[in-house]
Scaffold this active site. Structure first.
Site, PDB file in Angstrom:
ATOM      1  CD  GLU A 123     -10.547  -2.746  -2.697  1.00 15.73           C
ATOM      2  OE1 GLU A 123     -10.310  -2.113  -1.658  1.00 15.73           O
ATOM      3  OE2 GLU A 123     -10.870  -3.945  -2.715  1.00 15.73           O
ATOM      4  CD  GLU A 161      -6.760  -2.278  -0.324  1.00 18.47           C
ATOM      5  OE1 GLU A 161      -5.913  -2.063   0.542  1.00 18.47           O
ATOM      6  OE2 GLU A 161      -7.645  -3.157  -0.239  1.00 18.47           O
ATOM      7  NE  ARG A 201      -6.644 -10.429  -2.828  1.00 22.36           N
ATOM      8  CZ  ARG A 201      -7.877  -9.990  -2.616  1.00 22.36           C
ATOM      9  NH1 ARG A 201      -8.848 -10.388  -3.416  1.00 22.36           N
ATOM     10  NH2 ARG A 201      -8.157  -9.165  -1.634  1.00 22.36           N
ATOM     11  CE  LYS A 213      -4.187  -1.923   2.079  1.00 24.10           C
ATOM     12  NZ  LYS A 213      -3.772  -3.329   2.000  1.00 24.10           N
ATOM     13  CD  GLU A 220      -5.218   5.929   3.197  1.00 21.34           C
ATOM     14  OE1 GLU A 220      -4.275   6.076   2.400  1.00 21.34           O
ATOM     15  OE2 GLU A 220      -6.158   5.137   2.998  1.00 21.34           O
ATOM     16  CG  PHE A 242     -23.471  -5.666  11.845  1.00 19.14           C
ATOM     17  CD1 PHE A 242     -24.832  -5.523  11.632  1.00 19.14           C
ATOM     18  CD2 PHE A 242     -22.779  -4.617  12.428  1.00 19.14           C
ATOM     19  CE1 PHE A 242     -25.495  -4.355  11.986  1.00 19.14           C
ATOM     20  CE2 PHE A 242     -23.430  -3.442  12.772  1.00 19.14           C
ATOM     21  CZ  PHE A 242     -24.800  -3.307  12.554  1.00 19.14           C
TER      22      PHE A 242
END
Length: 573
Positions: A326, A339, A343, A167, A251, A399
């Site tokens: 993304e 990022e 794959r 990253k 960030e 969740f």
């Protein structure tokens, strides 16, 4: 993947182009009844004379191993499965032509042991390795060792994995390629004190995350100094145990963004195209729950801008396989590079469904050295697709906390009607690596199935998804279908008004199960009252007789009973 052409007739999936033959299992072993040809990958054109590989090894397990094997079978490629001792009777092992046990249940002693995987290639004569997702799929050393052994890695070259899989480095490359990036520190965070210092400089809130992370692991949001310090420590520990790499970055945290990603395909000849976008904003603990393609938020102009920036970054590093970039997109349609996943993604089927492209097939072609068959102008969007991740999890706890055990009963939804033109008639696709009787183990991801529905438009696909979720039968483990089912009919989701904070916003106290509206309570009360009165009136009559029942009562009490029932439902429901 399982499809049905007619009731109880299965389609072998992963079907590139004209190889998409539909088969129904025959009564006798070895006999097959052939039905009409039907292709879900309507934009692929397979050339049978184009040689690929004779045999490949799949360095993975579960549904993704099964999905890769299916495409290989349609191409006539033999497959080798690797497995741990507890996976010896798994679906992917049964589907492969050969299988090799590479260790015990712990991933560190099996699926992450690259030297054993390479030895399995040598022992079986596998010419290539497809890593799937997770495990060694983004491990630069693994790709390098395969190259040294003259074994083809079905994925990007090791330089691209190293450049984009990290990253910190990928952000530096993105800036050079003029890709929009989130404000933040460009280097590695040294320690917790350094993290706090940088967080103050950037301005809270900030995202602290692992450089080598993925799948929601090794990342924390910090809103103050204490959370920044704790987030750094916890994320670093998680990153070290999950990725054997504890480097951290920091960030600016973009509040209430959408998570939208661009699917890429590249080759070894400098070509790259984008296969449109996927909306992945429904998440819990930074892990995706429901995805859709295309995004209801993205217009053609935004799609083009995001796609072109993604291709620019891919070409900057000579990216030569399938990959995903993304982005975080704010409410003003400003987008920022997050990022790159070097794959195959879990959610790749929804992109396949709307573009008619078998991504695994094209990964195999690129790995063999062939140029892409398509240009950007050939990429289509036909229909709409959703993917819901069905997990063995308890949705009432954060969740979704894992549930382990044996699947005593497992029935998937099916296409009961003949499939028409894709995707106008719509269809259901189930990607799974388990079957009835399978064990959901504590050692691995508790995924049961990826449920994909494809329709002519968003509402059509959503209706199919709702109905499909209602037709699952799962016994033996707790599952998250109640949560999925509630989401897909929730007002904000139906409107497409979503962001990455959707779950805690809609369910601020956690998921409590289906909550009836006042209108639904009224309807339920009315139905119950009618049933009650019908039952009491029936008690007045003997069988084949009009004589009054010994338990008959005054009809003037009906109104009282109905009123009492409405009162009961208004209190307790």
């Amino acid at each position: 993947m399982r499809f049905l052409l007619v009731k109880n007739a299965k389609i072998l999936s992963g079907l590139p182009g004209t190889l998409a033959s539909v088969w129904r299992p025959a009564t006798f072993p070895g006999q097959r009844i052939r039905w009409r040809t039907f292709s879900l990958y309507f934009n692929d054109h397979h050339d049978p004379s184009e040689p690929l590989f004779d045999k490949i090894l799949i360095a993975n397990r579960g549904e993704i191993a099964c999905r890769i094997i299916k495409t290989c079978k349609t191409l006539g490629i033999k497959t080798v499965a690797v497995h741990s001792d507890v996976d010896s009777v798994s679906m992917h092992v049964a589907m492969a032509d050969e299988a090799v046990c590479i260790g015990t249940a712990q991933t560190a002693d099996s699926y992450l042991r690259w030297e054993r995987i390479i030895q399995a290639c040598k022992d079986t004569g596998a010419q290539a390795v497809h890593p799937g997702y997770g495990f060694l799929s983004e491990n630069t050393d693994f790709a390098k060792h395969l190259e040294q052994e003259k074994i083809t890695f079905v994925g990007p070259n090791s330089f691209a994995i190293n450049a984009l899989g990290d990253k910190i480095h990928s952000k530096e490359l993105a800036l050079k390629a003029k890709v929009n990036c989130i404000p933040g520190f460009k280097g590695e965070v040294k320690d917790a004190d350094h993290c706090v210092q940088l967080a103050r400089e950037i301005g809270y809130p900030v995202m602290v995350k692992a450089s080598a992370g993925g799948g929601g692991k090794g990342m924390r949001i910090a809103w103050n100094d204490t959370e920044a310090r704790d987030g750094y420590r916890l994320s670093q520990q998680e990153a070290k145990s999950s990725f054997a790499d504890d480097r951290m970055l920091i960030e600016k945290y973009i509040e209430e963004p959408r998570h939208i990603e661009i699917q890429l395909l590249g080759d070894k000849h400098g070509n790259a195209v984008y296969l449109n976008e996927r909306e992945c904003s429904i998440q819990r603990r930074n892990q995706k729950v429901i995805e859709e393609a295309p995004s209801p938020f993205v217009d053609p102009d935004l799609r083009k801008k995001m796609g072109e920036q993604a291709v620019s970054l891919a070409k900057a590093v000579g990216y030569d396989s399938a990959g995903t970039i993304e982005f975080l997109v704010d409410k003003h349609k400003n987008f920022y590079f997050l990022e790159m996943n070097t794959r195959l993604q879990v959610e790749h089927p929804i992109t396949e469904s709307i573009t008619g492209v078998d991504i695994v097939y094209h990964m195999l072609r690129s790995a063999k050295g062939y140029p892409l068959k398509m240009a950007q102008k050939d990429v289509q969007i036909q229909g709409w697709a959703f993917e819901a991740r069905v997990y063995a999890e308890d949705p009432f706890k954060s969740f979704g906390l894992p549930s382990v055990g044996r699947l005593k009963v497992y029935k998937e939804p099916v296409n009961a009607e003949p499939l028409g033109k894709v995707p106008s008639s719509g269809y259901i696709r189930c990607d799974t690596g388990i079957s009835e009787g399978s064990e959901i183990s504590l050692y691995y991801d508790p995924m049961i199935c990826k449920l994909i529905t494809v329709g002519k438009d968003r509402q059509h696909a959503l209706n199919l998804l709702t109905n499909a979720l209602d037709n699952y039968v799962i016994r033996g483990v707790t599952h998250n279908i109640p949560l999925l089912r509630d989401i897909v009919t929730e007002e904000k989701f139906v409107k497409g008004d979503i962001n990455t904070n959707y779950l805690p916003t809609v369910y601020p106290d956690g998921f409590k199960g289906k909550q009836l509206t006042q209108e639904e309570r009224t309807v339920l009360g009315a139905v119950a009252s009618c049933l009650f009165i019908t039952d009491r009136l029936r008690e007045r009559n003997f069988l084949n007789s009009t004589q009054g029942s010994a338990h008959s009562y005054d009809e003037s009490t009906h109104k009282l009973h109905v009123s009492l029932l409405f009162f009961y439902f208004s209190i307790f429901f």
